[in-house]
Enzyme design. Structure first.
Site, PDB file in Angstrom:
ATOM      1  N   HIS A  70     134.127  57.877  13.261  1.00 21.66           N
ATOM      2  CA  HIS A  70     135.052  58.314  12.209  1.00 21.66           C
ATOM      3  C   HIS A  70     134.400  59.367  11.328  1.00 21.66           C
ATOM      4  O   HIS A  70     133.218  59.260  10.999  1.00 21.66           O
ATOM      5  CB  HIS A  70     135.435  57.129  11.299  1.00 21.66           C
ATOM      6  CG  HIS A  70     136.200  56.076  11.997  1.00 21.66           C
ATOM      7  ND1 HIS A  70     137.565  56.123  12.165  1.00 21.66           N
ATOM      8  CD2 HIS A  70     135.801  54.923  12.591  1.00 21.66           C
ATOM      9  CE1 HIS A  70     137.963  55.057  12.820  1.00 21.66           C
ATOM     10  NE2 HIS A  70     136.909  54.305  13.099  1.00 21.66           N
ATOM     11  N   PHE A 123     132.251  54.943   4.464  1.00 19.19           N
ATOM     12  CA  PHE A 123     133.379  54.186   3.939  1.00 19.19           C
ATOM     13  C   PHE A 123     134.535  54.346   4.913  1.00 19.19           C
ATOM     14  O   PHE A 123     134.884  55.454   5.307  1.00 19.19           O
ATOM     15  CB  PHE A 123     133.779  54.732   2.560  1.00 19.19           C
ATOM     16  CG  PHE A 123     135.070  54.171   2.032  1.00 19.19           C
ATOM     17  CD1 PHE A 123     135.136  52.860   1.590  1.00 19.19           C
ATOM     18  CD2 PHE A 123     136.214  54.960   1.967  1.00 19.19           C
ATOM     19  CE1 PHE A 123     136.326  52.334   1.091  1.00 19.19           C
ATOM     20  CE2 PHE A 123     137.397  54.442   1.475  1.00 19.19           C
ATOM     21  CZ  PHE A 123     137.453  53.131   1.030  1.00 19.19           C
ATOM     22  N   ALA A 127     143.735  54.409   6.517  1.00 21.83           N
ATOM     23  CA  ALA A 127     144.198  55.437   5.595  1.00 21.83           C
ATOM     24  C   ALA A 127     145.665  55.812   5.751  1.00 21.83           C
ATOM     25  O   ALA A 127     146.234  56.444   4.860  1.00 21.83           O
ATOM     26  CB  ALA A 127     143.337  56.694   5.764  1.00 21.83           C
TER      27      ALA A 127
END
Length: 171
Positions: A70, A123, A127
């Site tokens: 990510h 983090f 989303a």
């Protein structure tokens, strides 16, 4: 890429694993899910994915491998380079960050770096549907946590993202 379940079931192990890696970059997760084919329904595949993930996430190295797939929230510019496998998914999932003002984006960048410095991994949050401000609020709320708590939080968020991506893969 969009597949039918029949196409996926007919793939060889490497092809199936490769397709799954677009949903989650944990090689152990992808290999174990691909090895369980054939699946009769998408629901059965997702249920098996959840079962495999519940075991894989317990090994920190496997969880961190998944998280490494990510980009940092709001850092969509890095997608084409580092995150080629999941670029399209992540860009859409993080579209709320594209509409944010500079102040929120700067706070998000600073918060992301503080989080990475503290925990040693990015983090991660599911989303989709969240604005940059909401993601920033979640980041700031989680920043005081202990690392063990954040590993659990990250694993939970990763699974939500994986489930969404599996659904999209088989649209």
């Amino acid at each position: 890429m969009s597949l039918t379940l029949a196409q996926f079931n007919d793939f060889d192990q490497d092809q199936a694993t490769s397709a799954l890696l677009t949903c989650c970059t944990s090689s152990r997760w992808a290999h174990n899910v691909a090895s369980a084919r054939p699946f009769e329904t998408l629901e059965a595949l997702i249920a098996h994915s959840d079962t495999v993930w519940s075991k894989v996430q317990q090994q920190e190295s496997d969880l961190l491998e998944a998280l490494d797939g990510h980009p940092q929230i709001g850092n969509v510019a890095t997608l084409k380079e580092k995150y080629r496998n999941t670029a399209d998914s992540a860009a859409h999932e993080q579209s709320g960050a594209n509409e944010a003002d500079d102040e929120v984006l700067e706070a998000l960048a600073q918060g992301n770096q503080a989080y990475l410095d503290k925990f040693g991994f990015i983090f991660i949050v599911f989303a989709t549907g969240k604005s940059a401000k909401q993601m920033l609020d979640l980041l700031l709320a989680r920043l005081p946590n202990e690392r063990t708590t954040e590993l659990v939080n990250a694993a939970t968020e990763q699974n939500k993202i994986t489930r969404l991506r599996l659904n999209k893969l088989f649209e």
